[in-house]
Design a protein around this motif. Sequence first.
Motif, PDB file in Angstrom:
ATOM      1  N   ASN A  26      18.926   6.317  -1.502  1.00 47.03           N
ATOM      2  CA  ASN A  26      18.950   7.526  -0.670  1.00 47.03           C
ATOM      3  C   ASN A  26      19.408   7.211   0.755  1.00 47.03           C
ATOM      4  O   ASN A  26      19.715   8.111   1.524  1.00 47.03           O
ATOM      5  CB  ASN A  26      17.568   8.194  -0.633  1.00 47.03           C
ATOM      6  N   ARG A  49      12.169   7.041  -4.131  1.00 47.34           N
ATOM      7  CA  ARG A  49      10.800   7.554  -4.237  1.00 47.34           C
ATOM      8  C   ARG A  49      10.613   8.981  -3.739  1.00 47.34           C
ATOM      9  O   ARG A  49       9.711   9.680  -4.168  1.00 47.34           O
ATOM     10  CB  ARG A  49       9.844   6.621  -3.504  1.00 47.34           C
ATOM     11  N   ASN A 103      18.100  -2.796  -5.546  1.00 49.19           N
ATOM     12  CA  ASN A 103      18.403  -2.877  -4.109  1.00 49.19           C
ATOM     13  C   ASN A 103      17.224  -2.474  -3.224  1.00 49.19           C
ATOM     14  O   ASN A 103      17.080  -2.992  -2.117  1.00 49.19           O
ATOM     15  CB  ASN A 103      19.611  -1.963  -3.829  1.00 49.19           C
ATOM     16  N   TYR A 188       7.699 -11.233   3.435  1.00 51.19           N
ATOM     17  CA  TYR A 188       9.080 -10.809   3.125  1.00 51.19           C
ATOM     18  C   TYR A 188       9.843 -11.985   2.506  1.00 51.19           C
ATOM     19  O   TYR A 188      10.504 -11.835   1.486  1.00 51.19           O
ATOM     20  CB  TYR A 188       9.777 -10.326   4.399  1.00 51.19           C
ATOM     21  N   VAL A 224      22.650  -6.276   8.273  1.00 50.20           N
ATOM     22  CA  VAL A 224      23.253  -4.943   8.151  1.00 50.20           C
ATOM     23  C   VAL A 224      22.516  -3.915   9.011  1.00 50.20           C
ATOM     24  O   VAL A 224      21.278  -3.943   9.099  1.00 50.20           O
ATOM     25  CB  VAL A 224      23.208  -4.498   6.658  1.00 50.20           C
ATOM     26  N   SER A 226      20.830  -0.972   9.176  1.00 52.58           N
ATOM     27  CA  SER A 226      20.201  -0.002   8.255  1.00 52.58           C
ATOM     28  C   SER A 226      18.811   0.344   8.785  1.00 52.58           C
ATOM     29  O   SER A 226      18.472   0.002   9.916  1.00 52.58           O
ATOM     30  CB  SER A 226      20.075  -0.638   6.867  1.00 52.58           C
ATOM     31  N   ARG A 230      12.387  -0.680  10.029  1.00 62.44           N
ATOM     32  CA  ARG A 230      11.580   0.462  10.476  1.00 62.44           C
ATOM     33  C   ARG A 230      10.103   0.135  10.697  1.00 62.44           C
ATOM     34  O   ARG A 230       9.417   0.804  11.429  1.00 62.44           O
ATOM     35  CB  ARG A 230      11.736   1.629   9.501  1.00 62.44           C
TER      36      ARG A 230
END
Length: 316
Positions: A26, A49, A103, A188, A224, A226, A230
């Motif tokens: 998305n 989701r 992904n 991570y 990247v 993106s 966040r």
Amino acid sequence: MVMTKHFDLDMIPDMSGKVCIVTGSNTGIGKACAMELASKGAHVIVASRNSSKGQEAVNEIKAETGNELIEYLQLDLMSLASVTKFIEEFKAKNLPIHVLLNNAGIMANPFTLSEDGIESQFATNHASSLFPCDFSLIFHPSLPTNEFYSAPSRIINVSSNGHRFIFCSGLKLQEMNDEKSYSPFGAYGRSKAANILFTRELDQRLEAEGITNVYVNANHPGVVDSELARYSSVMIQAILRKLVLISTKDGAITQLYLATSPEVERDSIKGKYYIPFGMEKAPQQESRSQENQTALWNYTEALLKEKIPNYPGAGI
Ligand SMILES: NC(=O)c1ccc[n+]([C@@H]2O[C@H](COP(=O)([O-])OP(=O)(O)OC[C@H]3O[C@@H](n4cnc5c(N)ncnc54)[C@H](OP(=O)(O)O)[C@@H]3O)[C@@H](O)[C@H]2O)c1
């Protein structure tokens, strides 16, 4: 820094007749991948989701590419019940599967557990992906056990250069749900090392079963621009912004190389780790360890058996 491109988006072949699932499509790199696959005629399943964000992406991809074979299917990787439902809904469509692009991911969020009580980065970035990659999704139940449903097919597990973060700490599988020892980037790193170890182990297991037509590989998409940061602090976001090198379109190139390039079958590229733009690289040592591979597989399979009612195990 100028990076040479072994592959580029204009080299993606015609994908008409191919069914591609892209998780987390998305937004970000996943959406760029879905857009490119759609523009080459693929039937794309946008797996994400949030239904309104997912449907919005479907509408945008359809409008931009003119391809009507784009659909939304809900998948929340923080819930194994949602993953189970996703697999059932996908199977009910009676479609083949040619590309599974794992992904979706989160990075360095504060300590949280998934709905099933699994550390959230391990759950989202790794554990929920083993299940669809086993026989339950890629092998159709109506076919004899070892007959692949839609061969040849590709599985791409999107990892990260961050797999190196486990260099000092190791995998630490047993401690993962201990909030006191939680480190956002350490977790991570573990989840991204898991992507590579899982890729290598799945490839070996497929090979051992005599299944030669599934091409499973992992990649780092690049640094990247993106929404991945966040969950990080404003300061870390500012540092990462300084590092950002490439657009989501360019970030899509390496996984689309593994998902679509005829070279993958021609050169039998399997169980490998690729970096931008379509270049093979040896992962860091901890992510090449057979011991870690086996430990991770056994740990994850046991975890899923414990958490998913009637789950018989990966079957390979
Ligand atoms: N960006 C980079 O520099 C970079 C570098 C190395 C590796 N990667 C990897 O590239 C992949 C894509 O990241 P990105 O940069 O495109 O990040 P992004 O813009 O944050 O996109 C991540 C996607 O994953 C989805 N997602 C997160 N949690 C999910 C869940 N529980 N269930 C289903 N979907 C979920 C997000 O959906 P929502 O929008 O609903 O949250 C979103 O669609 C990740 O695996 C990441 O680790 C990125």
